[in-house]
Design an enzyme around this catalytic site. Structure first.
Site, PDB file in Angstrom:
ATOM      1  N   LYS A  99       0.848  -1.211   0.000  1.00 47.60           N
ATOM      2  CA  LYS A  99       0.000   0.000   0.000  1.00 47.60           C
ATOM      3  C   LYS A  99       0.882   1.259   0.000  1.00 47.60           C
ATOM      4  O   LYS A  99       0.489   2.289  -0.546  1.00 47.60           O
ATOM      5  CB  LYS A  99      -0.948   0.014   1.201  1.00 47.60           C
ATOM      6  CG  LYS A  99      -1.934  -1.144   1.242  1.00 47.60           C
ATOM      7  CD  LYS A  99      -3.261  -0.835   0.552  1.00 47.60           C
ATOM      8  CE  LYS A  99      -4.194  -2.015   0.610  1.00 47.60           C
ATOM      9  NZ  LYS A  99      -5.164  -2.136  -0.452  1.00 47.60           N
TER      10      LYS A  99
ATOM     11  N   LYS B  68      -2.872  -9.992  -6.629  1.00 45.17           N
ATOM     12  CA  LYS B  68      -4.192 -10.453  -6.189  1.00 45.17           C
ATOM     13  C   LYS B  68      -5.242  -9.424  -6.605  1.00 45.17           C
ATOM     14  O   LYS B  68      -4.948  -8.234  -6.720  1.00 45.17           O
ATOM     15  CB  LYS B  68      -4.216 -10.680  -4.673  1.00 45.17           C
ATOM     16  CG  LYS B  68      -4.441  -9.432  -3.858  1.00 45.17           C
ATOM     17  CD  LYS B  68      -4.940  -9.742  -2.460  1.00 45.17           C
ATOM     18  CE  LYS B  68      -5.325  -8.455  -1.748  1.00 45.17           C
ATOM     19  NZ  LYS B  68      -6.712  -8.073  -1.788  1.00 45.17           N
TER      20      LYS B  68
ATOM     21  N   LYS C 292     -10.068  -4.328  -4.499  1.00 49.38           N
ATOM     22  CA  LYS C 292     -11.086  -3.339  -4.861  1.00 49.38           C
ATOM     23  C   LYS C 292     -10.447  -2.144  -5.554  1.00 49.38           C
ATOM     24  O   LYS C 292     -10.954  -1.636  -6.541  1.00 49.38           O
ATOM     25  CB  LYS C 292     -11.837  -2.866  -3.610  1.00 49.38           C
ATOM     26  CG  LYS C 292     -12.690  -3.935  -2.990  1.00 49.38           C
ATOM     27  CD  LYS C 292     -13.494  -3.320  -1.842  1.00 49.38           C
ATOM     28  CE  LYS C 292     -13.471  -4.209  -0.628  1.00 49.38           C
ATOM     29  NZ  LYS C 292     -12.506  -3.781   0.398  1.00 49.38           N
TER      30      LYS C 292
HETATM   31  P1  ATP Z   1      -8.713  -2.908  -0.996  1.00 46.07           P
HETATM   32  O1  ATP Z   1      -8.356  -2.804  -2.444  1.00 46.07           O
HETATM   33  O2  ATP Z   1      -9.609  -1.827  -0.502  1.00 46.07           O
HETATM   34  O3  ATP Z   1      -7.504  -3.150  -0.123  1.00 46.07           O
HETATM   35  P2  ATP Z   1      -9.469  -5.744  -1.040  1.00 46.07           P
HETATM   36  O4  ATP Z   1     -10.261  -6.188  -2.203  1.00 46.07           O
HETATM   37  O5  ATP Z   1      -8.009  -6.125  -0.989  1.00 46.07           O
HETATM   38  O6  ATP Z   1      -9.651  -4.193  -0.852  1.00 46.07           O
HETATM   39  P3  ATP Z   1     -10.201  -6.218   1.767  1.00 46.07           P
HETATM   40  O7  ATP Z   1     -11.310  -5.412   2.268  1.00 46.07           O
HETATM   41  O8  ATP Z   1      -8.814  -5.807   2.152  1.00 46.07           O
HETATM   42  O9  ATP Z   1     -10.273  -6.330   0.176  1.00 46.07           O
HETATM   43  O10 ATP Z   1     -10.420  -7.771   2.110  1.00 46.07           O
HETATM   44  C1  ATP Z   1     -11.602  -8.339   2.600  1.00 46.07           C
HETATM   45  C2  ATP Z   1     -11.460  -9.847   2.647  1.00 46.07           C
HETATM   46  O11 ATP Z   1     -11.379 -10.382   1.330  1.00 46.07           O
HETATM   47  C3  ATP Z   1     -10.201 -10.359   3.385  1.00 46.07           C
HETATM   48  O12 ATP Z   1     -10.518 -11.520   4.098  1.00 46.07           O
HETATM   49  C4  ATP Z   1      -9.244 -10.670   2.278  1.00 46.07           C
HETATM   50  O13 ATP Z   1      -8.287 -11.644   2.613  1.00 46.07           O
HETATM   51  C5  ATP Z   1     -10.200 -11.182   1.211  1.00 46.07           C
HETATM   52  N1  ATP Z   1      -9.656 -10.966  -0.123  1.00 46.07           N
HETATM   53  C6  ATP Z   1      -9.350  -9.776  -0.679  1.00 46.07           C
HETATM   54  N2  ATP Z   1      -8.873  -9.930  -1.923  1.00 46.07           N
HETATM   55  C7  ATP Z   1      -8.864 -11.275  -2.151  1.00 46.07           C
HETATM   56  C8  ATP Z   1      -8.482 -12.090  -3.276  1.00 46.07           C
HETATM   57  N3  ATP Z   1      -8.013 -11.536  -4.382  1.00 46.07           N
HETATM   58  N4  ATP Z   1      -8.625 -13.428  -3.190  1.00 46.07           N
HETATM   59  C9  ATP Z   1      -9.110 -13.997  -2.059  1.00 46.07           C
HETATM   60  N5  ATP Z   1      -9.489 -13.295  -0.963  1.00 46.07           N
HETATM   61  C10 ATP Z   1      -9.369 -11.947  -1.001  1.00 46.07           C
END
Ligand code: ATP
Ligand code: LTN
Length: 205
Positions: free
Chosen positions: A110, A192, A195
């Site tokens: 980040k 990965k 969002k």
């Molecule tokens: P941001 O981009 O805002 O960081 P994010 O999509 O990475 O968002 P989080 O809110 O950080 O999502 O994660 C919420 C949940 O979803 C956590 O349990 C995280 O491990 C899971 N998660 C996020 N991205 C993935 C992915 N690509 N595959 C599997 N699990 C995921």
């Protein structure tokens, strides 16, 4: 078993959030005491539009409900409504070495992504996450692979606290899904899905 997990209200959710986290929650709520949080205090560690935050909290809650989290079986709430999360985080920060925090992959990623937004909250983010988990003496934390390192740190913090002050916290463990623990991005398959990087993969209500 007491279960705790949460998602940052930073926009629409994607299939990674569903397979990594929410799908497990739906199954776990049948036989466990589940607490599912909308972690808004974590959402403000990366750039955001203040006027969108409230809407995102409501939308994330709506997705929890639509996906099948049953409020009669599970507790659903916004993190900032319970001030003890921030209070416990402060106490835990005093026993967390800076060296541990600087090793966290999410902090490094980040920081690279938002070079002009590297704030102290982003650095101590995993301690607030440890506070979320430990506050409820949770034993199981269903999350995707990317959050495993943070749950490990929560275990380390719990152990250290217990050694110093007596047995207070349970040591939490990560619950990973059998499939879908790390869904890759459609924009860049080496990363990965997230969002912020994959807005086109996110649902909007
Ligand atoms: P941001 O981009 O805002 O960081 P994010 O999509 O990475 O968002 P989080 O809110 O950080 O999502 O994660 C919420 C949940 O979803 C956590 O349990 C995280 O491990 C899971 N998660 C996020 N991205 C993935 C992915 N690509 N595959 C599997 N699990 C995921
Ligand atoms: N850091 C997590 C969200 C989160 C969380 C938690 C997950 C905050 N507090 C406690 C499980 C337990 C993320 O997915 N980015």
């Amino acid at each position: 078993m007491r279960i705790f997990s949460g998602i940052r209200p930073t926009g629409g959710l994607h299939i990674g959030n569903y397979l990594g986290a929410i799908k497990q929650w739906i199954a776990l709520q049948e036989q466990n005491e589940c607490v599912f949080c909308i972690v808004d205090l974590h959402a403000i560690t990366t750039p955001y539009e203040p006027k969108d935050l409230q809407k995102n909290i409501l939308e994330t809650t709506a997705v929890y409900l639509a996906a099948g989290i049953n409020p009669e079986k599970s507790i659903i709430f916004a993190q900032s409504e319970v001030k003890e999360h921030a209070e416990l985080a402060w106490l835990l920060e005093t026993i967390t070495p800076m060296g541990e925090l600087s090793r966290m992959t999410q902090f490094k990623e980040k920081s690279k992504q938002h070079k002009d937004y590297i704030n102290a909250g982003l650095f101590s983010y995993p301690v607030l996450m440890a506070a979320d988990i430990l506050l409820y003496r949770s034993k199981g934390v269903p999350v995707g692979k990317d959050q495993e390192q943070h749950v490990e740190l929560a275990r380390t913090i719990a152990k250290k606290f217990n050694q110093k002050f007596g047995q207070v916290f349970d040591e939490p463990e990560t619950i990973l899904p059998k499939t879908g623990a790390k869904i890759m991005s459609l924009q860049d398959p080496k990363k990965k899905m997230s969002k912020s990087d994959d807005p086109k993969s996110c649902i909007s209500l």
